[in-house]
Design a protein around this motif. Structure first.
Motif, PDB file in Angstrom:
ATOM      1  N   LEU A  72     -62.422  41.015  21.525  1.00  0.00           N
ATOM      2  CA  LEU A  72     -63.736  41.864  21.301  1.00  0.00           C
ATOM      3  C   LEU A  72     -63.991  42.838  22.612  1.00  0.00           C
ATOM      4  N   ARG A  73     -63.610  42.178  23.641  1.00  0.00           N
ATOM      5  CA  ARG A  73     -63.620  42.992  24.992  1.00  0.00           C
ATOM      6  C   ARG A  73     -62.470  44.100  24.915  1.00  0.00           C
ATOM      7  N   LEU A  74     -61.309  43.746  24.373  1.00  0.00           N
ATOM      8  CA  LEU A  74     -60.498  44.802  24.319  1.00  0.00           C
ATOM      9  C   LEU A  74     -60.908  46.059  23.425  1.00  0.00           C
ATOM     10  N   SER A 116     -48.703  38.699  26.172  1.00  0.00           N
ATOM     11  CA  SER A 116     -48.369  37.261  25.768  1.00  0.00           C
ATOM     12  C   SER A 116     -48.026  37.412  24.070  1.00  0.00           C
ATOM     13  N   LEU A 117     -49.067  38.405  23.174  1.00  0.00           N
ATOM     14  CA  LEU A 117     -48.735  38.268  21.938  1.00  0.00           C
ATOM     15  C   LEU A 117     -47.277  39.016  21.641  1.00  0.00           C
ATOM     16  N   LEU A 118     -46.661  39.742  22.567  1.00  0.00           N
ATOM     17  CA  LEU A 118     -45.571  40.574  22.266  1.00  0.00           C
ATOM     18  C   LEU A 118     -44.411  39.972  22.870  1.00  0.00           C
ATOM     19  N   THR A 119     -44.599  38.741  23.554  1.00  0.00           N
ATOM     20  CA  THR A 119     -43.280  38.174  24.176  1.00  0.00           C
ATOM     21  C   THR A 119     -43.241  36.981  23.842  1.00  0.00           C
ATOM     22  N   GLY A 120     -42.014  36.138  24.001  1.00  0.00           N
ATOM     23  CA  GLY A 120     -41.978  34.766  23.523  1.00  0.00           C
ATOM     24  C   GLY A 120     -41.945  34.524  22.012  1.00  0.00           C
ATOM     25  N   GLU A 121     -42.288  33.049  21.775  1.00  0.00           N
ATOM     26  CA  GLU A 121     -42.461  32.606  20.578  1.00  0.00           C
ATOM     27  C   GLU A 121     -43.641  33.538  19.678  1.00  0.00           C
ATOM     28  N   VAL A 122     -43.569  33.610  18.340  1.00  0.00           N
ATOM     29  CA  VAL A 122     -44.599  34.404  17.749  1.00  0.00           C
ATOM     30  C   VAL A 122     -45.936  33.584  17.831  1.00  0.00           C
ATOM     31  N   LYS A 123     -46.867  34.436  17.618  1.00  0.00           N
ATOM     32  CA  LYS A 123     -48.193  33.730  18.011  1.00  0.00           C
ATOM     33  C   LYS A 123     -49.193  34.267  16.941  1.00  0.00           C
ATOM     34  N   LEU A 124     -49.369  33.584  15.959  1.00  0.00           N
ATOM     35  CA  LEU A 124     -50.033  34.070  14.539  1.00  0.00           C
ATOM     36  C   LEU A 124     -51.280  34.063  14.958  1.00  0.00           C
ATOM     37  N   ASP A 125     -51.858  33.070  15.723  1.00  0.00           N
ATOM     38  CA  ASP A 125     -53.134  33.253  15.892  1.00  0.00           C
ATOM     39  C   ASP A 125     -53.710  34.476  16.446  1.00  0.00           C
ATOM     40  N   LEU A 126     -53.049  34.902  17.588  1.00  0.00           N
ATOM     41  CA  LEU A 126     -53.263  36.165  18.034  1.00  0.00           C
ATOM     42  C   LEU A 126     -53.155  37.462  17.408  1.00  0.00           C
ATOM     43  N   LEU A 127     -52.060  37.266  16.555  1.00  0.00           N
ATOM     44  CA  LEU A 127     -51.545  38.507  15.630  1.00  0.00           C
ATOM     45  C   LEU A 127     -52.554  38.531  14.454  1.00  0.00           C
ATOM     46  N   ARG A 128     -53.474  37.569  13.982  1.00  0.00           N
ATOM     47  CA  ARG A 128     -54.364  37.450  13.108  1.00  0.00           C
ATOM     48  C   ARG A 128     -55.506  38.395  13.569  1.00  0.00           C
ATOM     49  N   GLU A 135     -61.579  42.580  11.246  1.00  0.00           N
ATOM     50  CA  GLU A 135     -63.032  43.177  11.028  1.00  0.00           C
ATOM     51  C   GLU A 135     -64.237  42.802  11.950  1.00  0.00           C
ATOM     52  N   PRO A 136     -64.066  41.803  12.705  1.00  0.00           N
ATOM     53  CA  PRO A 136     -65.060  41.812  13.792  1.00  0.00           C
ATOM     54  C   PRO A 136     -64.866  42.896  14.797  1.00  0.00           C
ATOM     55  N   LEU A 137     -63.696  43.044  15.058  1.00  0.00           N
ATOM     56  CA  LEU A 137     -63.366  44.055  16.022  1.00  0.00           C
ATOM     57  C   LEU A 137     -63.376  45.391  15.637  1.00  0.00           C
ATOM     58  N   VAL A 138     -63.141  45.860  14.650  1.00  0.00           N
ATOM     59  CA  VAL A 138     -63.415  47.083  13.905  1.00  0.00           C
ATOM     60  C   VAL A 138     -64.884  47.477  13.923  1.00  0.00           C
ATOM     61  N   ASP A 139     -65.669  46.436  13.250  1.00  0.00           N
ATOM     62  CA  ASP A 139     -67.317  46.722  13.181  1.00  0.00           C
ATOM     63  C   ASP A 139     -67.603  46.835  14.473  1.00  0.00           C
ATOM     64  N   ARG A 140     -67.314  46.171  15.434  1.00  0.00           N
ATOM     65  CA  ARG A 140     -68.038  46.288  16.693  1.00  0.00           C
ATOM     66  C   ARG A 140     -67.767  47.910  17.497  1.00  0.00           C
ATOM     67  N   LEU A 168     -60.232  55.716  13.610  1.00  0.00           N
ATOM     68  CA  LEU A 168     -59.800  55.753  15.026  1.00  0.00           C
ATOM     69  C   LEU A 168     -59.555  54.448  15.403  1.00  0.00           C
ATOM     70  N   VAL A 169     -60.529  53.625  15.244  1.00  0.00           N
ATOM     71  CA  VAL A 169     -60.293  52.199  15.816  1.00  0.00           C
ATOM     72  C   VAL A 169     -59.336  51.680  15.038  1.00  0.00           C
ATOM     73  N   ARG A 170     -58.944  51.726  13.698  1.00  0.00           N
ATOM     74  CA  ARG A 170     -58.158  50.972  12.789  1.00  0.00           C
ATOM     75  C   ARG A 170     -56.641  51.604  13.374  1.00  0.00           C
ATOM     76  N   ILE A 171     -56.653  52.766  13.571  1.00  0.00           N
ATOM     77  CA  ILE A 171     -55.372  53.544  14.029  1.00  0.00           C
ATOM     78  C   ILE A 171     -54.970  52.825  15.302  1.00  0.00           C
ATOM     79  N   ALA A 172     -55.976  52.670  16.423  1.00  0.00           N
ATOM     80  CA  ALA A 172     -55.648  52.373  17.814  1.00  0.00           C
ATOM     81  C   ALA A 172     -55.216  50.867  17.712  1.00  0.00           C
ATOM     82  N   LEU A 173     -55.809  50.032  16.968  1.00  0.00           N
ATOM     83  CA  LEU A 173     -55.459  48.484  16.766  1.00  0.00           C
ATOM     84  C   LEU A 173     -54.189  48.528  16.250  1.00  0.00           C
ATOM     85  N   SER A 174     -53.608  49.295  15.188  1.00  0.00           N
ATOM     86  CA  SER A 174     -52.494  49.077  14.655  1.00  0.00           C
ATOM     87  C   SER A 174     -51.307  49.276  15.754  1.00  0.00           C
TER      88      SER A 174
END
Length: 222
Positions: A72-74, A116-128, A135-140, A168-174
């Motif tokens: 959310l800070r991001l 961290s998300l982009l390197t090493g093993e897949v981190k599904l928790d961060l990806l989700r 939605e919380p990120l997009v809404d905020r 704009l937010v959804r595009i940036a996050l994608s």
């Protein structure tokens, strides 16, 4: 139109809680600079921040809650960059969109959680956090940007401001899990697509043919 007024005063409890959250999230950022997210525990974060684990649990609830607060800070950083670009490029929608997204992409690429998300093993928790559970990120971020588009020189109607903000937010996050290639000018391309809509909002509603005709007739009778 003048730039936004300073933030209103906050109460001591609110300020204290904000400082606590900032300290904990800063500690998490420091640890992410040293090791992968998968190797960081809540105890590690609490120790680095100088607070008890109970305090951390009370504030964030879980490891997932801590990660979401960081994400959310991001999202707030995205809004900060776009807002700054809007006020630095008054009357120039294309430059505002381009500069805002450019600075956000630069910050995102350097952020240790994204690395961290982009390197090493897949981190599904961060990806989700930025996909299925975004939605919380997009809404905020969209709520804040909507106010900016309404209250700034853009002077957009609320409905149009909200549509633009969410897009704009959804595009940036994608682009976070799939960053632009160095040879791509993604901010420039997105500005090329989005700026005409912003320009239309700045220009305001155009009179219909009937309104133009009646206005012309009225002018001729003056």
């Amino acid at each position: 139109m003048a730039s936004p007024s300073p933030n209103p005063r906050v109460s001591y409890p609110e300020a204290a809680r904000a400082l606590l959250r900032t300290s904990i999230l800063d500690a998490m950022r420091e640890l992410l600079g040293e090791r992968d997210w998968s190797r960081i525990t809540l105890g590690d974060v609490a120790g680095r921040a100088g607070v008890s684990r109970q305090t951390l649990y009370k504030e964030f609830g879980s490891r997932a809650g801590l990660a979401q607060a960081y994400a959310l800070r991001l999202a707030d950083q995205l809004v900060d960059h776009v807002e700054a670009a809007i006020w630095l490029n008054v009357g120039d929608p294309r430059a505002a969109v381009r500069d805002g997204l450019t600075n956000f992409f630069i910050d995102a690429a350097e952020d240790p959680l994204i690395q961290s998300l982009l390197t090493g093993e897949v981190k599904l928790d961060l990806l989700r956090l930025i996909t299925l559970d975004s939605e919380p990120l997009v809404d905020r971020a969209a709520d804040r940007l909507t106010r900016t588009f309404v209250e700034s020189w853009v002077r957009a109607p609320v409905a149009e401001a909200g549509a633009l903000a969410r897009a704009l937010v959804r595009i940036a996050l994608s682009f976070i899990p799939a960053p632009p290639r160095p040879d791509q000018d993604v901010p420039g391309e997105l500005a090329l697509v989005l700026a005409p809509f912003v320009e239309q909002l700045v220009a305001g509603p155009q009179p219909t043919a009937g309104e133009q005709g009646s206005g012309g007739a009225a002018d001729r009778t003056r």
